[in-house]
Scaffold this motif. Structure first.
Motif, mmCIF file in Angstrom:
data_model
loop_
_atom_site.group_PDB
_atom_site.id
_atom_site.type_symbol
_atom_site.label_atom_id
_atom_site.label_comp_id
_atom_site.label_asym_id
_atom_site.label_seq_id
_atom_site.Cartn_x
_atom_site.Cartn_y
_atom_site.Cartn_z
ATOM 1 N N HIS A 90 0.803 -1.224 0.000
ATOM 2 C CA HIS A 90 0.000 0.000 0.000
ATOM 3 C C HIS A 90 0.836 1.274 0.000
ATOM 4 C CE1 HIS A 90 -3.872 -1.873 0.652
ATOM 5 N NE2 HIS A 90 -3.304 -2.674 1.524
ATOM 6 N N THR A 91 1.886 1.268 0.811
ATOM 7 C CA THR A 91 2.521 2.529 1.170
ATOM 8 C C THR A 91 4.041 2.431 1.166
ATOM 9 O OG1 THR A 91 0.651 2.894 2.654
ATOM 10 C CG2 THR A 91 2.538 4.344 2.947
ATOM 11 N N ASP A 92 4.695 3.441 0.611
ATOM 12 C CA ASP A 92 6.139 3.605 0.777
ATOM 13 C C ASP A 92 6.357 4.725 1.782
ATOM 14 O OD1 ASP A 92 6.768 1.652 -1.064
ATOM 15 O OD2 ASP A 92 6.895 3.065 -2.742
ATOM 16 N N ILE A 93 7.225 4.452 2.756
ATOM 17 C CA ILE A 93 7.487 5.453 3.788
ATOM 18 C C ILE A 93 8.954 5.854 3.707
ATOM 19 C CG2 ILE A 93 7.371 5.990 6.252
ATOM 20 C CD1 ILE A 93 5.354 3.688 6.533
ATOM 21 N N TYR A 94 9.195 7.147 3.526
ATOM 22 C CA TYR A 94 10.548 7.652 3.349
ATOM 23 C C TYR A 94 10.933 8.598 4.482
ATOM 24 C CZ TYR A 94 9.801 6.345 -1.594
ATOM 25 O OH TYR A 94 9.529 5.682 -2.759
ATOM 26 N N ALA A 95 12.208 8.519 4.892
ATOM 27 C CA ALA A 95 12.798 9.558 5.742
ATOM 28 C C ALA A 95 13.494 10.540 4.807
ATOM 29 C CB ALA A 95 13.809 8.943 6.695
ATOM 30 N N MET A 96 13.628 11.793 5.216
ATOM 31 C CA MET A 96 14.335 12.768 4.390
ATOM 32 C C MET A 96 15.396 13.453 5.258
ATOM 33 S SD MET A 96 11.096 14.218 2.141
ATOM 34 C CE MET A 96 12.029 14.622 0.642
ATOM 35 N N PRO A 97 16.430 12.658 5.650
ATOM 36 C CA PRO A 97 17.379 13.161 6.660
ATOM 37 C C PRO A 97 18.270 14.306 6.186
ATOM 38 C CG PRO A 97 18.063 11.014 5.844
ATOM 39 C CD PRO A 97 16.732 11.292 5.230
ATOM 40 N N GLU A 98 18.358 14.548 4.875
ATOM 41 C CA GLU A 98 19.226 15.638 4.413
ATOM 42 C C GLU A 98 18.551 16.996 4.580
ATOM 43 O OE1 GLU A 98 17.785 13.627 2.090
ATOM 44 O OE2 GLU A 98 19.178 11.940 2.230
ATOM 45 N N LEU A 99 17.266 17.008 4.811
ATOM 46 C CA LEU A 99 16.554 18.284 4.846
ATOM 47 C C LEU A 99 16.751 19.002 6.179
ATOM 48 C CD1 LEU A 99 13.217 17.544 2.986
ATOM 49 C CD2 LEU A 99 15.448 18.213 2.119
ATOM 50 N N PRO A 100 16.611 20.312 6.185
ATOM 51 C CA PRO A 100 16.813 21.066 7.436
ATOM 52 C C PRO A 100 15.714 20.800 8.467
ATOM 53 C CG PRO A 100 16.079 22.535 5.660
ATOM 54 C CD PRO A 100 16.386 21.202 5.037
ATOM 55 N N MET A 101 14.539 20.333 8.000
ATOM 56 C CA MET A 101 13.449 20.034 8.933
ATOM 57 C C MET A 101 13.236 18.519 8.976
ATOM 58 S SD MET A 101 12.457 20.611 5.732
ATOM 59 C CE MET A 101 12.177 22.366 5.474
ATOM 60 N N GLN A 102 12.650 18.037 10.080
ATOM 61 C CA GLN A 102 12.340 16.612 10.188
ATOM 62 C C GLN A 102 11.023 16.360 9.474
ATOM 63 O OE1 GLN A 102 14.111 14.168 11.743
ATOM 64 N NE2 GLN A 102 15.735 15.514 12.505
ATOM 65 N N VAL A 103 11.009 15.356 8.612
ATOM 66 C CA VAL A 103 9.780 15.071 7.872
ATOM 67 C C VAL A 103 9.728 13.602 7.475
ATOM 68 C CG1 VAL A 103 10.872 15.915 5.743
ATOM 69 C CG2 VAL A 103 8.396 15.727 5.826
ATOM 70 N N VAL A 104 8.542 13.022 7.542
ATOM 71 C CA VAL A 104 8.311 11.669 7.035
ATOM 72 C C VAL A 104 7.420 11.812 5.804
ATOM 73 C CG1 VAL A 104 7.562 9.333 7.606
ATOM 74 C CG2 VAL A 104 8.277 10.885 9.431
ATOM 75 N N HIS A 105 7.809 11.149 4.720
ATOM 76 C CA HIS A 105 7.122 11.270 3.443
ATOM 77 C C HIS A 105 6.461 9.930 3.112
ATOM 78 C CE1 HIS A 105 7.688 11.827 -1.227
ATOM 79 N NE2 HIS A 105 6.442 12.006 -0.870
ATOM 80 N N PHE A 106 5.155 9.924 2.977
ATOM 81 C CA PHE A 106 4.402 8.717 2.633
ATOM 82 C C PHE A 106 3.922 8.840 1.191
ATOM 83 C CE2 PHE A 106 3.801 9.817 7.043
ATOM 84 C CZ PHE A 106 3.932 8.624 7.735
ATOM 85 N N VAL A 107 4.089 7.785 0.409
ATOM 86 C CA VAL A 107 3.521 7.748 -0.936
ATOM 87 C C VAL A 107 2.616 6.522 -1.000
ATOM 88 C CG1 VAL A 107 3.986 7.727 -3.411
ATOM 89 C CG2 VAL A 107 5.638 8.797 -1.855
#
Ligand SMILES: [Zn+2]
Length: 295
Positions: free
Chosen positions: A161-178
């Protein structure tokens, strides 16, 4: 009032910056001082009439039905950030942290071309006592949308159903779901990934922002910004150290709203990095993450 504020919006100044490769747009928007400087303590909230309740709205304010949902109605936001800016307010006066992200999904599915964003009660909402989320055209966050299309992040978890990504290079903490839709596991992430502690004044559930849109292939993108602080230290500083920035979902997503001209002129990449550091929660240290990753 709305007409004047939308007309003024076309004249606002913007400035582009890049923080660690992530595109940031500064918007000098004096009309937003009311929201940026909003007193959102429980005491201040109790003492003012709720401006999202139907009975307290200006008589001129009209409401559109949210097709497919009887729980909300759609209002033009009279203090715009984007040239189409709506507030989707619950018909009942219920707490902001009662959000069901599936309602945001329903909105972006029913109204193609729009993205939905949500501020937790202690993460930028100026009406923390009345459930609402907001919407604008997807292209308003063009920088973020094209960035995530090219760099979805580091894959943390994948299922049918879902891909869950971390985006550790970004200045803010964010979890990206597709995903195609919000499934029960994603619900758990969106509801549980908040600080484990919070005192009575600052319910932990309020410490998050959510941004959601569908791309050209109709895939649902959901960004969750877990928050450690409502406002950065520079908000409370005095004199030249002060920068009046009170981050909500759009600021976390790269459009920084600055009501004061001096802040717009002087904000640096270094200061921005500090702001994002202070208001973001490093969710990777939360015990709940182990549980979520094992699900
Ligand atoms: Zn209300």
């Amino acid at each position: 009032m709305a007409a004047a504020n939308y007309a003024a919006l076309s004249g606002v100044k913007t400035r582009s910056l890049s923080v660690d490769g992530f595109p940031i747009l500064l918007q000098h928007n004096p009309g937003r001082i009311r929201s940026t400087a909003a007193k959102v303590s429980p005491d201040a909230i109790r003492k003012r009439p709720c401006f999202l309740c139907r009975d307290n709205r200006p008589p001129e304010q009209q409401a559109l039905p949210f097709v497919g949902s009887t729980a909300y109605e759609i209002l033009v936001n009279p203090f715009p950030i984007a040239d189409e800016h709506f507030t989707i307010a619950a018909r009942e006066h219920i707490h902001q942290d009662k959000i069901n992200p599936a309602d945001m999904e329903k909105f972006v599915t029913t109204y193609p071309g729009y993205l939905a964003f949500y501020n937790g009660s202690t993460a930028g909402a100026s009406a923390p006592d009345h459930l609402h989320f907001q919407a604008c055209r997807i292209d308003f966050l063009n920088g973020l949308v094209s960035f995530t299309a090219q760099n979805p992040g580091q894959l943390m978890k994948h299922d049918s159903h879902t891909d869950i990504y971390a985006m550790p290079e970004l200045p803010m903490q964010v979890v990206h779901f597709v995903s195609d839709s919000i499934d029960s596991e994603m619900q758990l992430w969106l509801k549980s990934l908040v600080p484990p502690h919070g005192d009575d004044m600052m319910p932990a559930a309020g410490m998050r922002n959510i941004v959601m849109w569908r791309d050209a292939e109709q895939r649902l993108h959901t960004l969750l910004f877990p928050r450690a602080a409502h406002r950065p230290t520079c908000y409370f500083s005095e004199g030249e150290e002060q920068c009046l920035v009170s981050p909500g979902a759009l600021d976390m997503a790269g459009v920084i709203i600055l009501p004061r001209h001096e802040d717009f002129e002087t904000l640096t990449v270094g200061a921005l990095r500090t702001i994002y550091d202070e208001v973001s929660l490093d969710y990777r240290s939360l015990p709940i993450l182990q549980h979520l990753m094992l699900l």
